[in-house]
Design an enzyme around this catalytic site. Structure first.
Site, PDB file in Angstrom:
ATOM      1  N   TYR A 192       0.848  -1.197   0.000  1.00  9.73           N
ATOM      2  CA  TYR A 192       0.000   0.000   0.000  1.00  9.73           C
ATOM      3  C   TYR A 192       0.880   1.242   0.000  1.00  9.73           C
ATOM      4  O   TYR A 192       2.026   1.210   0.467  1.00  9.73           O
ATOM      5  CB  TYR A 192      -0.930   0.012   1.211  1.00  9.73           C
ATOM      6  CG  TYR A 192      -0.220   0.117   2.550  1.00  9.73           C
ATOM      7  CD1 TYR A 192       0.139   1.353   3.098  1.00  9.73           C
ATOM      8  CD2 TYR A 192       0.093  -1.025   3.286  1.00  9.73           C
ATOM      9  CE1 TYR A 192       0.785   1.451   4.308  1.00  9.73           C
ATOM     10  CE2 TYR A 192       0.742  -0.942   4.500  1.00  9.73           C
ATOM     11  CZ  TYR A 192       1.090   0.304   5.006  1.00  9.73           C
ATOM     12  OH  TYR A 192       1.746   0.389   6.211  1.00  9.73           O
ATOM     13  N   HIS A 216       3.041  -6.263   4.726  1.00  7.92           N
ATOM     14  CA  HIS A 216       3.613  -6.653   6.020  1.00  7.92           C
ATOM     15  C   HIS A 216       2.532  -6.740   7.084  1.00  7.92           C
ATOM     16  O   HIS A 216       1.469  -6.127   6.967  1.00  7.92           O
ATOM     17  CB  HIS A 216       4.687  -5.656   6.470  1.00  7.92           C
ATOM     18  CG  HIS A 216       4.169  -4.251   6.599  1.00  7.92           C
ATOM     19  ND1 HIS A 216       4.082  -3.387   5.537  1.00  7.92           N
ATOM     20  CD2 HIS A 216       3.700  -3.554   7.676  1.00  7.92           C
ATOM     21  CE1 HIS A 216       3.587  -2.235   5.940  1.00  7.92           C
ATOM     22  NE2 HIS A 216       3.337  -2.307   7.240  1.00  7.92           N
TER      23      HIS A 216
END
Length: 282
Positions: A192, A216
């Protein structure tokens, strides 16, 4: 005491610090003035550039809110957050490495039953996260709190979309038992961009940098008698691992995300966290 001049600027400004100033504050402020003045002299900053800088900092402050901290974002994007983290969390060989905290942690997330699903919006590909919390001697750490959070399948944290995502979406806290094992079900996170609609995003675009973070899962681990740990695990193979906008990736934190053994999960990953025990001097 000297009057101000280009040649004496550092000594003049630092010479005004009072004798009663806290010693640590004196050290920090004198160093700041020395490096800031040296930078301005080195690049011969123009008045127009100085006004741009003041405007940039003003707009950075103005966009901050209860759900957005643009100054943390600026610190992250300049590598300052990671440098402060590296200096303050030098780990022993074998201990899990730390990485940047990030601006999206929220205190007070619910403690959930081991193995619970933290994805509440029904989006994304379900992933089983599991592993153990151990110390440097390989002994399990009991009663460790494993605080986790991630973006959703659209690349947003719940605090970025109040009223759209359920509260506490992709967040939860899990407490280890005597075997140090943890397990929960989230989504396989997605890459993102950091918020780039403000001054920090404009800065990155101006210097030819992208705003993207590799996929993550965030972890914060605290346990009795152990040093706290703030870190991520990163999805192996992500295209942004070597160009993370906030410089947070460390090789040891990249994990394999493999096809799950059985539904409903599509993916599974295993990662053991190694905590350092507190010493008597800590």
């Amino acid at each position: 005491m000297d009057y101000f001049s280009e040649e004496t600027s550092t000594d003049t400004v630092n010479g005004r610090i009072g004798a009663t100033a806290d010693p640590r504050l004196r050290l920090v402020m004198t160093g700041l003035v020395e490096h800031l003045h040296a930078f301005i002299k080195d690049v011969e900053l123009t008045e127009a550039e100085w006004r741009v800088a003041i405007d940039f900092l003003t707009r950075t402050g103005q966009i901050c809110s209860g759900n957005r901290q643009e100054f943390i974002l600026l610190s992250d994007a300049l590598g300052v957050s990671m440098l402060v983290d590296a200096i303050n969390h030098r780990t022993s060989v074998g201990a899990t490495e730390t990485t940047v905290f990030g601006p999206f942690h929220v205190e007070g997330a619910p403690e959930r039953e081991m193995g619970a699903v933290i994805s509440l919006d029904g989006k994304g590909e379900l992933c089983l996260y599991q592993g153990r919390v151990l110390d440097l001697d390989g002994q399990p750490v009991e009663d460790a709190l494993v605080d986790v959070w991630s973006d959703n399948a659209d690349g947003f944290y719940d605090v970025q979309q109040p009223g759209i995502q359920p509260q506490w979406n992709n967040r939860g806290i899990f407490r280890t038992g005597a075997d140090g094992h943890y397990a929960f079900r989230g989504i396989r996170p997605v890459s993102y961009p950091i918020p780039d609609d403000g001054p920090v995003g404009q800065m990155l675009a101006a210097i030819g940098r992208h705003p993207w973070r590799p996929a993550h899962m965030h972890f914060r681990l605290t346990a009795p008698g152990c040093k706290p740990l703030i870190t991520h695990i990163f999805v192996g193979g992500d295209s942004y691992l070597t160009s993370d906008a906030v410089f947070g990736v460390k090789q040891s934190l990249i994990a394999d995300f493999l096809p799950a053994d059985a539904p409903p999960e599509r993916w599974q990953t295993r990662f053991d966290f190694i905590l350092e025990r507190l010493s008597p001097s800590d």
